[in-house]
Design an enzyme around this catalytic site. Structure first.
Site, PDB file in Angstrom:
ATOM      1  CG  HIS A  41      38.041  63.510  44.905  1.00 46.38           C
ATOM      2  ND1 HIS A  41      36.885  64.203  44.773  1.00 46.38           N
ATOM      3  CD2 HIS A  41      37.841  62.030  44.978  1.00 46.38           C
ATOM      4  CE1 HIS A  41      35.918  63.296  44.841  1.00 46.38           C
ATOM      5  NE2 HIS A  41      36.550  62.205  44.851  1.00 46.38           N
ATOM      6  CD  GLU A 126      30.992  68.445  50.709  1.00 52.20           C
ATOM      7  OE1 GLU A 126      30.460  69.611  50.901  1.00 52.20           O
ATOM      8  OE2 GLU A 126      32.081  68.715  50.125  1.00 52.20           O
ATOM      9  CB  SER A 223      34.277  69.333  42.947  1.00 49.42           C
ATOM     10  OG  SER A 223      33.134  70.457  42.732  1.00 49.42           O
ATOM     11  CB  SER A 266      42.731  67.403  47.025  1.00 46.08           C
ATOM     12  OG  SER A 266      42.464  67.441  45.771  1.00 46.08           O
TER      13      SER A 266
END
Length: 318
Positions: A41, A126, A223, A266
């Site tokens: 992400h 996920e 997230s 990320s």
């Protein structure tokens, strides 16, 4: 103005592995390489890989017959694996090994006759993948309050697993609620929680004791990046999530002497650098790094990408 960098921050081993898989596949097989969903992400990562020849698709139906295909770091449901197998697509699986571990734990608990509870965020890739990896019903809970609404007898043998981008602290209250309501509850050891999520949140908790404002580099749909911002806000420190330096608002920094800076798992370091440069344009800057956990974890690449000239990846199961 003083800028204090969190340690650790940015890429985790699972993200490094996923990006390496796409880049090595492009080198080995040539463009295009098809990637189902965002590999991780982060828009910058995705756009960089696009420029190298990666094509990102929402569904396997968009992948041409015979094209090398990569599954993202978040993992996929068994139905996606079966579709790839049916189409005989050469697949490289970039699922984070810690996510795969959660899948295996969940299946093991189900074979033991336990009712499975997944602690996670509805709709997150996920979570979608994990739900699709388990044979039988799985109860998804997002808050401790939702535990009270589970339609299960109090003596039901329960096992829980968690989304890897949630830390021990994120899941503690939900797990406590499960154990308070049900008489037979088991789950993985806290050491099985994603190390990167836990380490980055712990680093931010140390960081916010020293700064007036917290900047988190990460994507809106990440997230773990959102949770880093939440940690700051919950401590009463103004906290902002930015994709890169272009999104830094000078108004956030009026009267501020100390800025804390971190990045989600990320987010590449080049984006952290862009935030530092944006701050530097506002005036003299002193940058330091907070002492923290040194991470030296690495995950192996698929065998076909480790051996020169090993040919095509195996169909749907590399």
């Amino acid at each position: 103005m003083k800028v204090v960098l969190a340690q650790p921050r940015g890429f985790c081993a699972g993200v490094v592995r996923a990006i390496d898989i796409v880049e090595r596949a492009l080198t080995k097989y040539g463009a295009p390489i098809y990637v189902r969903h965002e590999i991780v992400h982060n828009r910058h990562v995705v756009e960089t890989l696009k420029a190298k020849g990666a094509v990102f698709v929402k569904e396997l139906s968009e992948v041409p017959t015979g094209a090398v295909t990569v599954f993202s770091a978040h993992g996929v449901a068994r139905s996606v694996q079966a579709e790839a197998q049916e189409r005989q697509l050469p697949v490289l699986d970039a699922t984070c090994p810690l996510v795969t571990k959660v899948h295996n734990q969940g299946r093991r608990y189900v074979t033991q006759g336990r009712t499975l509870v997944l602690v996670g965020h509805a709709g997150h890739p996920e979570v979608v993948g994990t739900l699709g990896q388990i044979d039988g019903p799985v109860h998804l809970v997002q808050t401790a309050a939702e535990v009270e609404t589970l339609p299960l007898a109090l003596d039901t043998p329960i096992a829980y697993i968690t989304q890897t981008t949630l830390s021990v602290d994120d899941t503690r209250h939900i797990i406590e609620a499960l154990k308070a309501r049900f008489s037979d509850v088991i789950g993985p050891d806290t050491r099985d929680i994603c190390y990167a999520t836990q380490n980055r949140q712990a680093a931010v908790r140390d960081l916010i004791k020293l700064v007036d404002v917290l900047l988190v580099v990460g994507a809106r749909n990440s997230s773990n990046s959102n949770r880093l911002r939440d940690v700051g806000e919950e401590a009463g420190v103004p906290s902002y999530l930015v994709n890169d330096g272009s999104e830094v608002d000078p108004k956030w920094l009026e009267g501020v002497e100390r800025v804390g800076l971190t990045a989600g798992a990320s987010a590449p370091e080049v984006l952290v650098d862009s935030v530092i440069e944006a701050l530097r344009r506002l005036g003299p800057l002193e940058v330091s790094v907070l002492d923290g956990t040194e991470e030296n974890i690495t995950f192996n690449l698929p065998q076909v990408l480790r051996i020169p000239d090993a040919g095509q990846p195996a169909t749907a199961n590399a």
